[in-house]
Design a protein around this motif. Structure first.
Motif, PDB file in Angstrom:
ATOM      1  N   GLN A 102       0.827  -1.212   0.000  1.00  0.00           N
ATOM      2  CA  GLN A 102       0.000   0.000   0.000  1.00  0.00           C
ATOM      3  C   GLN A 102       0.863   1.264   0.000  1.00  0.00           C
ATOM      4  O   GLN A 102       0.424   2.305  -0.484  1.00  0.00           O
ATOM      5  CB  GLN A 102      -0.920   0.018   1.230  1.00  0.00           C
ATOM      6  CG  GLN A 102      -2.270  -0.629   1.031  1.00  0.00           C
ATOM      7  CD  GLN A 102      -3.191   0.132   0.082  1.00  0.00           C
ATOM      8  OE1 GLN A 102      -2.929   1.254  -0.326  1.00  0.00           O
ATOM      9  NE2 GLN A 102      -4.290  -0.505  -0.283  1.00  0.00           N
ATOM     10  N   GLU A 103       2.069   1.167   0.516  1.00  0.00           N
ATOM     11  CA  GLU A 103       2.960   2.340   0.519  1.00  0.00           C
ATOM     12  C   GLU A 103       3.672   2.526  -0.809  1.00  0.00           C
ATOM     13  O   GLU A 103       4.428   3.487  -0.992  1.00  0.00           O
ATOM     14  CB  GLU A 103       3.988   2.232   1.646  1.00  0.00           C
ATOM     15  CG  GLU A 103       4.992   1.095   1.514  1.00  0.00           C
ATOM     16  CD  GLU A 103       4.490  -0.271   1.985  1.00  0.00           C
ATOM     17  OE1 GLU A 103       5.306  -1.212   2.005  1.00  0.00           O
ATOM     18  OE2 GLU A 103       3.294  -0.398   2.319  1.00  0.00           O
ATOM     19  N   GLY A 104       3.406   1.630  -1.755  1.00  0.00           N
ATOM     20  CA  GLY A 104       4.010   1.729  -3.076  1.00  0.00           C
ATOM     21  C   GLY A 104       5.397   1.125  -3.128  1.00  0.00           C
ATOM     22  O   GLY A 104       5.839   0.425  -2.216  1.00  0.00           O
ATOM     23  N   GLN A 105       6.082   1.396  -4.219  1.00  0.00           N
ATOM     24  CA  GLN A 105       7.438   0.899  -4.443  1.00  0.00           C
ATOM     25  C   GLN A 105       8.419   2.068  -4.435  1.00  0.00           C
ATOM     26  O   GLN A 105       8.030   3.222  -4.586  1.00  0.00           O
ATOM     27  CB  GLN A 105       7.519   0.204  -5.804  1.00  0.00           C
ATOM     28  CG  GLN A 105       6.544  -0.929  -6.026  1.00  0.00           C
ATOM     29  CD  GLN A 105       6.697  -1.475  -7.433  1.00  0.00           C
ATOM     30  OE1 GLN A 105       7.765  -1.939  -7.842  1.00  0.00           O
ATOM     31  NE2 GLN A 105       5.617  -1.428  -8.203  1.00  0.00           N
ATOM     32  N   GLU A 106       9.691   1.728  -4.312  1.00  0.00           N
ATOM     33  CA  GLU A 106      10.780   2.713  -4.410  1.00  0.00           C
ATOM     34  C   GLU A 106      10.555   3.892  -3.460  1.00  0.00           C
ATOM     35  O   GLU A 106      10.599   5.062  -3.859  1.00  0.00           O
ATOM     36  CB  GLU A 106      10.944   3.198  -5.855  1.00  0.00           C
ATOM     37  CG  GLU A 106      11.265   2.096  -6.842  1.00  0.00           C
ATOM     38  CD  GLU A 106      11.368   2.592  -8.286  1.00  0.00           C
ATOM     39  OE1 GLU A 106      11.337   3.831  -8.510  1.00  0.00           O
ATOM     40  OE2 GLU A 106      11.475   1.733  -9.175  1.00  0.00           O
ATOM     41  N   ASP A 107      10.294   3.581  -2.203  1.00  0.00           N
ATOM     42  CA  ASP A 107      10.063   4.611  -1.180  1.00  0.00           C
ATOM     43  C   ASP A 107       8.936   5.572  -1.557  1.00  0.00           C
ATOM     44  O   ASP A 107       9.020   6.782  -1.312  1.00  0.00           O
ATOM     45  CB  ASP A 107      11.349   5.394  -0.902  1.00  0.00           C
ATOM     46  CG  ASP A 107      12.433   4.531  -0.285  1.00  0.00           C
ATOM     47  OD1 ASP A 107      12.077   3.636   0.522  1.00  0.00           O
ATOM     48  OD2 ASP A 107      13.617   4.721  -0.613  1.00  0.00           O
ATOM     49  N   GLY A 108       7.893   5.038  -2.155  1.00  0.00           N
ATOM     50  CA  GLY A 108       6.730   5.848  -2.492  1.00  0.00           C
ATOM     51  C   GLY A 108       6.801   6.557  -3.819  1.00  0.00           C
ATOM     52  O   GLY A 108       5.860   7.272  -4.190  1.00  0.00           O
ATOM     53  N   LYS A 109       7.897   6.381  -4.569  1.00  0.00           N
ATOM     54  CA  LYS A 109       7.991   7.041  -5.876  1.00  0.00           C
ATOM     55  C   LYS A 109       7.045   6.409  -6.893  1.00  0.00           C
ATOM     56  O   LYS A 109       6.650   7.042  -7.864  1.00  0.00           O
ATOM     57  CB  LYS A 109       9.428   6.990  -6.396  1.00  0.00           C
ATOM     58  CG  LYS A 109      10.387   7.836  -5.589  1.00  0.00           C
ATOM     59  CD  LYS A 109      11.791   7.731  -6.116  1.00  0.00           C
ATOM     60  CE  LYS A 109      12.767   8.517  -5.243  1.00  0.00           C
ATOM     61  NZ  LYS A 109      14.161   8.315  -5.647  1.00  0.00           N
ATOM     62  N   VAL A 110       6.694   5.140  -6.671  1.00  0.00           N
ATOM     63  CA  VAL A 110       5.739   4.440  -7.524  1.00  0.00           C
ATOM     64  C   VAL A 110       4.544   4.059  -6.660  1.00  0.00           C
ATOM     65  O   VAL A 110       4.686   3.324  -5.682  1.00  0.00           O
ATOM     66  CB  VAL A 110       6.370   3.167  -8.147  1.00  0.00           C
ATOM     67  CG1 VAL A 110       5.343   2.382  -8.948  1.00  0.00           C
ATOM     68  CG2 VAL A 110       7.569   3.535  -9.010  1.00  0.00           C
ATOM     69  N   ASP A 111       3.381   4.597  -6.985  1.00  0.00           N
ATOM     70  CA  ASP A 111       2.137   4.290  -6.267  1.00  0.00           C
ATOM     71  C   ASP A 111       2.211   4.635  -4.784  1.00  0.00           C
ATOM     72  O   ASP A 111       1.657   3.932  -3.934  1.00  0.00           O
ATOM     73  CB  ASP A 111       1.751   2.813  -6.443  1.00  0.00           C
ATOM     74  CG  ASP A 111       1.526   2.447  -7.899  1.00  0.00           C
ATOM     75  OD1 ASP A 111       1.069   3.316  -8.669  1.00  0.00           O
ATOM     76  OD2 ASP A 111       1.790   1.288  -8.278  1.00  0.00           O
ATOM     77  N   GLY A 112       2.864   5.753  -4.454  1.00  0.00           N
ATOM     78  CA  GLY A 112       3.020   6.159  -3.065  1.00  0.00           C
ATOM     79  C   GLY A 112       1.721   6.538  -2.371  1.00  0.00           C
ATOM     80  O   GLY A 112       1.684   6.638  -1.151  1.00  0.00           O
ATOM     81  N   GLY A 113       0.665   6.754  -3.139  1.00  0.00           N
ATOM     82  CA  GLY A 113      -0.632   7.087  -2.541  1.00  0.00           C
ATOM     83  C   GLY A 113      -1.506   5.873  -2.299  1.00  0.00           C
ATOM     84  O   GLY A 113      -2.669   6.005  -1.911  1.00  0.00           O
TER      85      GLY A 113
END
Length: 199
Positions: A102-113
């Motif tokens: 749910q936090e996305g990938q790459e420290d939120g750079k991908v799908d961080g929302g």
């Protein structure tokens, strides 16, 4: 379906030698067997329409609910995945979707929302999953071009018998900086671990 109906109508109408301006005038329709029948225009049209409805009712067209990606698109991807035989594919697919962070990938750079499942009608041999994925809204492009709001992408997964069609696309913009590809790559990696094959 409309092009098929138009083709059938034109084919039906083109078999007549002529139509006259009077509905009571006979219309000659000749067949390949050199037989001739006389019918008036009303009978010809009603017979043609009955043939069209019989054709469309008896013809099953392939499911294609997922739109094709536009030519040369940089923010839309389609893939087809096939599960191994003898498994509950819908359950495995749900497990994979729910395993996406749910936090996305790459420290939120991908799908961080995060993401939201909008609709789930998956059954044994049919149905679909619809999801929304959001960016964090913190990036430069979100701030400059989207008022600081997250960018939203749509993922649709449709079951068609023993295969699943995936389409991941951005709602706005011309490029997604590889986000849709990274999303499908992550999901695909989890599916491969379960024995699915993709293309």
């Amino acid at each position: 379906m409309k092009p098929i109906i138009v083709s059938v109508v034109l084919a039906s109408l083109s078999t007549g030698d002529c139509f006259t301006s009077h509905t009571k005038q006979p219309l000659r329709i000749s067949s390949n067997l050199s037989m001739a029948n006389e019918v008036n225009r009303r009978e010809a049209v009603s017979t043609s329409l009955a043939s069209i409805f019989a054709f469309t009712a008896s013809t099953v067209l392939p499911a294609n609910a997922i739109d094709k990606c536009p030519p040369n698109s940089k923010n839309c991807l389609r893939q087809t995945w096939t599960p191994p035989s003898g498994v509950d594919a819908a359950k495995q697919l749900r497990d994979v979707i729910n395993a996406y962070p749910q936090e996305g990938q790459e420290d939120g750079k991908v799908d961080g929302g995060g993401y939201t499942i909008i609709s789930d009608t998956l059954g044994k041999d049919s149905g679909a999953l619809q999801l929304e994925y959001r960016s964090s809204g913190k990036g430069t492009f979100a701030k400059m071009f989207n008022g600081g709001k997250p960018f939203v992408d749509d993922l649709v997964i449709e079951s068609s018998g023993d295969v699943f069609e995936f389409r991941s696309a951005s709602r706005v913009g011309d490029s997604d900086f590889g986000v849709n590809g990274k999303r499908l790559s992550y999901i695909g990696g989890l599916l491969k671990e379960k024995g699915w094959t993709g293309k």
